[in-house]
Design an enzyme around this catalytic site. Structure first.
Site, mmCIF file in Angstrom:
data_model
loop_
_atom_site.group_PDB
_atom_site.id
_atom_site.type_symbol
_atom_site.label_atom_id
_atom_site.label_comp_id
_atom_site.label_asym_id
_atom_site.label_seq_id
_atom_site.Cartn_x
_atom_site.Cartn_y
_atom_site.Cartn_z
ATOM 1 N N ASP A 186 0.865 -1.193 0.000
ATOM 2 C CA ASP A 186 0.000 0.000 0.000
ATOM 3 C C ASP A 186 0.896 1.237 0.000
ATOM 4 O OD1 ASP A 186 -2.365 1.575 0.093
ATOM 5 O OD2 ASP A 186 -2.195 1.780 2.253
ATOM 6 N N SER A 187 0.304 2.379 -0.326
ATOM 7 C CA SER A 187 1.057 3.630 -0.243
ATOM 8 C C SER A 187 1.436 3.921 1.214
ATOM 9 C CB SER A 187 0.208 4.784 -0.780
ATOM 10 O OG SER A 187 -0.979 4.897 -0.012
ATOM 11 N N CYS A 231 -11.119 3.168 -0.494
ATOM 12 C CA CYS A 231 -9.713 3.457 -0.188
ATOM 13 C C CYS A 231 -9.427 2.752 1.127
ATOM 14 C CB CYS A 231 -9.498 4.963 -0.040
ATOM 15 S SG CYS A 231 -7.893 5.398 0.675
ATOM 16 N N THR A 232 -8.351 2.001 1.164
ATOM 17 C CA THR A 232 -8.110 1.174 2.355
ATOM 18 C C THR A 232 -7.808 2.016 3.599
ATOM 19 O OG1 THR A 232 -5.841 0.852 1.524
ATOM 20 C CG2 THR A 232 -7.434 -0.911 1.118
ATOM 21 N N HIS A 233 -7.328 3.236 3.409
ATOM 22 C CA HIS A 233 -7.102 4.108 4.575
ATOM 23 C C HIS A 233 -8.415 4.453 5.291
ATOM 24 C CE1 HIS A 233 -3.044 4.790 2.945
ATOM 25 N NE2 HIS A 233 -2.732 5.449 4.053
ATOM 26 N N CYS A 277 -4.386 -1.449 -2.079
ATOM 27 C CA CYS A 277 -4.482 -0.014 -2.362
ATOM 28 C C CYS A 277 -5.369 0.140 -3.586
ATOM 29 C CB CYS A 277 -3.075 0.516 -2.636
ATOM 30 S SG CYS A 277 -3.002 2.236 -3.139
ATOM 31 N N ASN A 278 -6.518 0.790 -3.410
ATOM 32 C CA ASN A 278 -7.423 0.962 -4.544
ATOM 33 C C ASN A 278 -6.790 1.824 -5.632
ATOM 34 O OD1 ASN A 278 -9.262 0.650 -1.994
ATOM 35 N ND2 ASN A 278 -10.533 0.095 -3.755
ATOM 36 N N THR A 279 -6.006 2.823 -5.199
ATOM 37 C CA THR A 279 -5.419 3.751 -6.166
ATOM 38 C C THR A 279 -4.418 3.023 -7.064
ATOM 39 O OG1 THR A 279 -5.642 5.443 -4.452
ATOM 40 C CG2 THR A 279 -4.295 5.998 -6.368
ATOM 41 N N TYR A 299 -0.698 8.672 -2.540
ATOM 42 C CA TYR A 299 -0.688 8.390 -3.978
ATOM 43 C C TYR A 299 -1.841 9.081 -4.713
ATOM 44 C CZ TYR A 299 2.787 4.550 -4.131
ATOM 45 O OH TYR A 299 3.927 3.794 -4.119
ATOM 46 N N GLY A 300 -2.937 9.286 -4.004
ATOM 47 C CA GLY A 300 -4.181 9.707 -4.659
ATOM 48 C C GLY A 300 -4.118 11.050 -5.361
#
Ligand code: DGL
Length: 250
Positions: free
Chosen positions: A7-8, A179-181, A70-72, A39-40
């Site tokens: 992930d970012s 978004c995983t965050h 990470c979806n992005t 990243y977004g």
């Protein structure tokens, strides 16, 4: 062999934590690109370069699978990664399908700016014939709050109330955390959103996909502790442990 999570930043820990429960005998590596989060707000070219750099690094370990938690990154680069690497690569998909399945009301998909702009999300929405019923909403600022282990400060409430205050919630019955965050803010969403709104995420879908992909190849080895990296620097688990403990409390 290990399963790597990328992930970012810390968002993917929410997926790793679900994998711990579903696949407790596996050994894991977690890579957070801490030097480059978020990243977004980056360009596709920058994201592609950063993810390839990280995955080239991870590929030196014998990988059973890679989870792009990470979806992005999934939106921008999963296709090219699959062309380049021969281990299975599992990505994130915003839970638009379950959200639109049993309702005629609207769904609010919350994600990073980049994910919302990418064709992958529109493709998913159009495939479900749901473009009339899906609205998109960037909650990009939550990424850095999460990186600072801040899930409930007054500033966050102001930020969310400003965005959510403009939405006519009577027309909606769910939000999708794309978004995983954002998983870390679930208690706050539950607190501030009207009680009829369900909150969905794609974590379980990803972990189920991982489980079925590695099912023929489950580990019998002695499980080793998770290795944690911040942008290629190995760090002790205590750098991330408070996040995992927080996830287990919410
Ligand atoms: N956790 C990420 C996601 O799922 C990326 C957030 C960011 O770095 O902007 O999209």
């Amino acid at each position: 062999m290990k399963i790597a999570f990328f992930d970012s930043g810390i968002g993917g820990l929410s997926v790793l934590n679900d994998a711990y429960k579903a696949l407790p005998n596996e050994s894991y590596i977690y890579f957070a690109d801490t030097d480059n989060v978020p990243y977004g707000i980056k360009s596709n070219d920058d994201i592609r370069e950063l993810v390839f750099d990280a995955v080239n690094f991870l590929a030196q370990f014998q990988l059973k699978a890679l989870v792009l938690a990470c979806n992005t990154a999934t939106s921008v680069v999963i296709k090219q990664l699959r062309e380049q690497f021969d281990f299975p690569i599992i990505g994130m998909e915003p839970a638009v399908k379950p959200a639109t399945a049993n309702t005629t009301k609207k769904v609010l998909v919350c994600a990073t700016e980049r994910t919302l702009q990418e064709g992958k999300l529109d493709f998913l929405i159009n495939n479900l014939n749901a473009s009339e019923r899906v609205e998109k909403c960037s909650l990009q600022d939550l990424v850095l709050y999460a990186e600072n282990f801040d899930f409930h400060s007054p500033d966050i409430l102001v930020y969310l109330n400003e965005i959510f205050g403009k939405i006519d919630w009577d027309n909606f019955d769910s939000i999708v955390l794309g978004c995983t965050h954002f998983i870390f803010f679930k208690p706050l969403f539950e607190e501030i959103l009207p009680s009829h709104i369900s909150i969905l995420d794609g974590n379980l879908g990803t972990v189920n996909r991982l489980s079925s992909l590695i099912a023929p190849n489950l580990s019998n080895d002695q499980k080793s502790p998770t290795k944690f990296y911040q942008s290629k620097r190995e760090v002790p688990y205590i750098y991330f442990d408070h996040y995992i403990r927080y996830l287990n409390e919410i």
